[in-house]
Design a protein around this motif. Structure first.
Motif, PDB file in Angstrom:
ATOM      1  N   GLU A  27      -1.980   1.129  11.965  1.00  0.00           N
ATOM      2  CA  GLU A  27      -1.952   1.667  10.607  1.00  0.00           C
ATOM      3  C   GLU A  27      -0.513   1.948  10.200  1.00  0.00           C
ATOM      4  O   GLU A  27       0.231   2.608  10.927  1.00  0.00           O
ATOM      5  CB  GLU A  27      -2.771   2.952  10.522  1.00  0.00           C
ATOM      6  CG  GLU A  27      -2.870   3.498   9.118  1.00  0.00           C
ATOM      7  CD  GLU A  27      -3.751   4.728   9.013  1.00  0.00           C
ATOM      8  OE1 GLU A  27      -3.496   5.533   8.102  1.00  0.00           O
ATOM      9  OE2 GLU A  27      -4.669   4.883   9.830  1.00  0.00           O
ATOM     10  N   ASN A  28      -0.115   1.441   9.045  1.00  0.00           N
ATOM     11  CA  ASN A  28       1.206   1.688   8.490  1.00  0.00           C
ATOM     12  C   ASN A  28       1.214   3.117   7.959  1.00  0.00           C
ATOM     13  O   ASN A  28       0.429   3.456   7.074  1.00  0.00           O
ATOM     14  CB  ASN A  28       1.509   0.679   7.377  1.00  0.00           C
ATOM     15  CG  ASN A  28       2.894   0.840   6.794  1.00  0.00           C
ATOM     16  OD1 ASN A  28       3.355   1.948   6.519  1.00  0.00           O
ATOM     17  ND2 ASN A  28       3.573  -0.283   6.603  1.00  0.00           N
ATOM     18  N   GLU A  29       2.089   3.972   8.502  1.00  0.00           N
ATOM     19  CA  GLU A  29       2.121   5.387   8.115  1.00  0.00           C
ATOM     20  C   GLU A  29       2.497   5.588   6.648  1.00  0.00           C
ATOM     21  O   GLU A  29       2.099   6.563   6.033  1.00  0.00           O
ATOM     22  CB  GLU A  29       3.069   6.156   9.031  1.00  0.00           C
ATOM     23  CG  GLU A  29       2.569   6.268  10.453  1.00  0.00           C
ATOM     24  CD  GLU A  29       3.502   7.051  11.355  1.00  0.00           C
ATOM     25  OE1 GLU A  29       4.433   7.692  10.845  1.00  0.00           O
ATOM     26  OE2 GLU A  29       3.279   7.010  12.573  1.00  0.00           O
ATOM     27  N   ASP A  30       3.279   4.652   6.089  1.00  0.00           N
ATOM     28  CA  ASP A  30       3.706   4.789   4.697  1.00  0.00           C
ATOM     29  C   ASP A  30       2.606   4.390   3.712  1.00  0.00           C
ATOM     30  O   ASP A  30       2.370   5.079   2.723  1.00  0.00           O
ATOM     31  CB  ASP A  30       4.956   3.938   4.435  1.00  0.00           C
ATOM     32  CG  ASP A  30       6.146   4.396   5.255  1.00  0.00           C
ATOM     33  OD1 ASP A  30       6.246   5.610   5.527  1.00  0.00           O
ATOM     34  OD2 ASP A  30       6.971   3.547   5.631  1.00  0.00           O
ATOM     35  N   THR A  31       1.931   3.271   3.982  1.00  0.00           N
ATOM     36  CA  THR A  31       0.943   2.747   3.030  1.00  0.00           C
ATOM     37  C   THR A  31      -0.497   3.096   3.405  1.00  0.00           C
ATOM     38  O   THR A  31      -1.376   3.013   2.554  1.00  0.00           O
ATOM     39  CB  THR A  31       1.050   1.211   2.944  1.00  0.00           C
ATOM     40  OG1 THR A  31       0.682   0.641   4.207  1.00  0.00           O
ATOM     41  CG2 THR A  31       2.454   0.775   2.560  1.00  0.00           C
ATOM     42  N   GLN A  33      -2.279   1.282   5.217  1.00  0.00           N
ATOM     43  CA  GLN A  33      -2.981   0.022   5.464  1.00  0.00           C
ATOM     44  C   GLN A  33      -2.879  -0.371   6.928  1.00  0.00           C
ATOM     45  O   GLN A  33      -1.890  -0.072   7.595  1.00  0.00           O
ATOM     46  CB  GLN A  33      -2.400  -1.086   4.597  1.00  0.00           C
ATOM     47  CG  GLN A  33      -2.638  -0.885   3.122  1.00  0.00           C
ATOM     48  CD  GLN A  33      -2.102  -2.046   2.300  1.00  0.00           C
ATOM     49  OE1 GLN A  33      -1.300  -2.840   2.779  1.00  0.00           O
ATOM     50  NE2 GLN A  33      -2.553  -2.142   1.064  1.00  0.00           N
ATOM     51  N   GLU A  35      -2.237  -3.122   9.643  1.00  0.00           N
ATOM     52  CA  GLU A  35      -1.459  -4.361   9.690  1.00  0.00           C
ATOM     53  C   GLU A  35      -1.410  -4.910  11.099  1.00  0.00           C
ATOM     54  O   GLU A  35      -1.453  -4.148  12.067  1.00  0.00           O
ATOM     55  CB  GLU A  35      -0.028  -4.086   9.211  1.00  0.00           C
ATOM     56  CG  GLU A  35       0.060  -3.517   7.822  1.00  0.00           C
ATOM     57  CD  GLU A  35       1.470  -3.063   7.457  1.00  0.00           C
ATOM     58  OE1 GLU A  35       2.319  -2.902   8.357  1.00  0.00           O
ATOM     59  OE2 GLU A  35       1.713  -2.866   6.252  1.00  0.00           O
TER      60      GLU A  35
END
Length: 119
Positions: A27-31, A33, A35
Protein backbone atom coordinates in the motif's frame (compact mmCIF):
# COMPACT_ATOMS: atom_id res chain seq x y z
CA UNK A 1 21.70 -2.10 9.10
CA UNK A 2 24.72 -3.07 7.07
CA UNK A 3 24.28 -6.84 6.82
CA UNK A 4 21.86 -7.75 4.04
CA UNK A 5 21.27 -10.74 1.80
CA UNK A 6 23.22 -13.18 3.97
CA UNK A 7 23.32 -16.62 2.26
CA UNK A 8 20.91 -19.04 3.98
CA UNK A 9 21.24 -22.82 3.76
CA UNK A 10 17.68 -24.18 4.00
CA UNK A 11 18.62 -27.75 3.00
CA UNK A 12 17.88 -29.01 6.51
CA UNK A 13 14.23 -27.91 6.26
CA UNK A 14 11.10 -29.26 4.60
CA UNK A 15 9.38 -26.32 2.88
CA UNK A 16 5.71 -26.69 1.94
CA UNK A 17 3.77 -24.00 0.09
CA UNK A 18 0.89 -22.70 2.22
CA UNK A 19 0.03 -19.78 -0.07
CA UNK A 20 0.84 -19.99 -3.78
CA UNK A 21 3.29 -17.47 -5.29
CA UNK A 22 1.72 -14.13 -6.23
CA UNK A 23 2.85 -10.65 -7.20
CA UNK A 24 4.13 -8.77 -4.16
CA UNK A 25 1.92 -5.76 -3.43
CA UNK A 26 2.31 -2.84 -1.01
CA UNK A 27 0.00 0.00 0.00
CA UNK A 28 1.32 3.42 -1.00
CA UNK A 29 1.25 5.49 2.22
CA UNK A 30 0.65 8.73 0.29
CA UNK A 31 -2.20 7.63 -2.00
CA UNK A 32 -3.58 4.62 -0.10
CA UNK A 33 -3.52 2.60 -3.33
CA UNK A 34 -2.11 -0.92 -3.53
CA UNK A 35 0.83 -1.08 -5.96
CA UNK A 36 3.14 -3.84 -7.21
CA UNK A 37 6.55 -4.03 -5.55
CA UNK A 38 9.62 -3.78 -7.79
CA UNK A 39 13.35 -3.89 -7.14
CA UNK A 40 15.70 -0.98 -7.91
CA UNK A 41 15.85 -2.02 -11.57
CA UNK A 42 12.04 -2.02 -11.83
CA UNK A 43 11.70 -5.84 -11.89
CA UNK A 44 8.42 -7.12 -10.41
CA UNK A 45 8.81 -9.07 -7.14
CA UNK A 46 6.74 -12.07 -6.04
CA UNK A 47 5.96 -13.55 -2.63
CA UNK A 48 5.24 -17.09 -1.44
CA UNK A 49 4.23 -18.38 2.01
CA UNK A 50 5.96 -21.55 3.17
CA UNK A 51 5.66 -23.79 6.19
CA UNK A 52 9.26 -24.48 7.25
CA UNK A 53 9.95 -27.48 9.45
CA UNK A 54 13.39 -28.82 10.34
CA UNK A 55 14.06 -32.32 9.02
CA UNK A 56 14.45 -34.66 12.00
CA UNK A 57 17.46 -36.97 12.06
CA UNK A 58 17.02 -40.61 13.16
CA UNK A 59 16.28 -40.68 16.90
CA UNK A 60 15.55 -36.92 17.04
CA UNK A 61 12.29 -35.24 17.96
CA UNK A 62 10.69 -33.37 15.04
CA UNK A 63 10.55 -29.75 16.18
CA UNK A 64 7.54 -27.52 15.60
CA UNK A 65 7.60 -25.63 12.29
CA UNK A 66 6.81 -22.04 11.39
CA UNK A 67 5.28 -20.17 8.46
CA UNK A 68 7.60 -17.80 6.61
CA UNK A 69 7.06 -15.44 3.70
CA UNK A 70 9.74 -15.38 1.02
CA UNK A 71 10.22 -12.64 -1.57
CA UNK A 72 11.04 -14.11 -4.98
CA UNK A 73 13.11 -12.03 -7.40
CA UNK A 74 11.36 -13.57 -10.44
CA UNK A 75 8.10 -15.24 -11.39
CA UNK A 76 8.51 -18.89 -10.29
CA UNK A 77 6.25 -20.12 -13.12
CA UNK A 78 3.55 -22.79 -13.06
CA UNK A 79 3.22 -25.85 -10.85
CA UNK A 80 3.78 -24.32 -7.42
CA UNK A 81 0.40 -24.78 -5.72
CA UNK A 82 -0.54 -25.02 -2.06
CA UNK A 83 0.77 -28.26 -0.52
CA UNK A 84 3.76 -28.57 -2.90
CA UNK A 85 7.15 -29.23 -1.28
CA UNK A 86 9.88 -26.96 -2.66
CA UNK A 87 13.47 -25.84 -2.27
CA UNK A 88 14.61 -22.22 -2.46
CA UNK A 89 17.09 -21.14 -5.15
CA UNK A 90 19.92 -18.98 -3.72
CA UNK A 91 18.09 -18.14 -0.48
CA UNK A 92 19.21 -15.18 1.61
CA UNK A 93 18.12 -13.62 4.89
CA UNK A 94 18.27 -9.96 5.95
CA UNK A 95 17.63 -8.34 9.34
CA UNK A 96 15.26 -5.34 9.38
CA UNK A 97 14.05 -2.72 11.84
CA UNK A 98 11.39 0.00 11.53
CA UNK A 99 9.96 2.71 13.74
CA UNK A 100 6.42 4.04 13.39
CA UNK A 101 4.87 6.48 15.83
CA UNK A 102 7.39 5.62 18.53
CA UNK A 103 6.94 1.83 18.18
CA UNK A 104 9.83 -0.30 17.01
CA UNK A 105 9.57 -3.57 15.09
CA UNK A 106 12.36 -5.85 13.96
CA UNK A 107 12.85 -9.27 12.43
CA UNK A 108 14.35 -11.05 9.46
CA UNK A 109 13.18 -11.27 5.87
CA UNK A 110 13.77 -14.11 3.43
CA UNK A 111 14.51 -13.72 -0.28
CA UNK A 112 15.24 -16.26 -3.04
CA UNK A 113 15.86 -16.19 -6.77
CA UNK A 114 13.22 -18.87 -7.32
CA UNK A 115 11.67 -22.18 -6.37
CA UNK A 116 12.35 -25.75 -7.45
CA UNK A 117 10.33 -28.87 -6.61
CA UNK A 118 11.78 -30.73 -3.60
CA UNK A 119 13.68 -33.92 -4.43
Amino acid sequence: MALKNIPANMQGYKLMITEAPAMKMRENEDTGQVEPVTDRQGVQQFVVSLFAKRKAQPGEYAEKGEEIKVTLTADPGEGFEEGTYVQLVDATVSPWQTERKGRYSSGISFKANGLTPAA
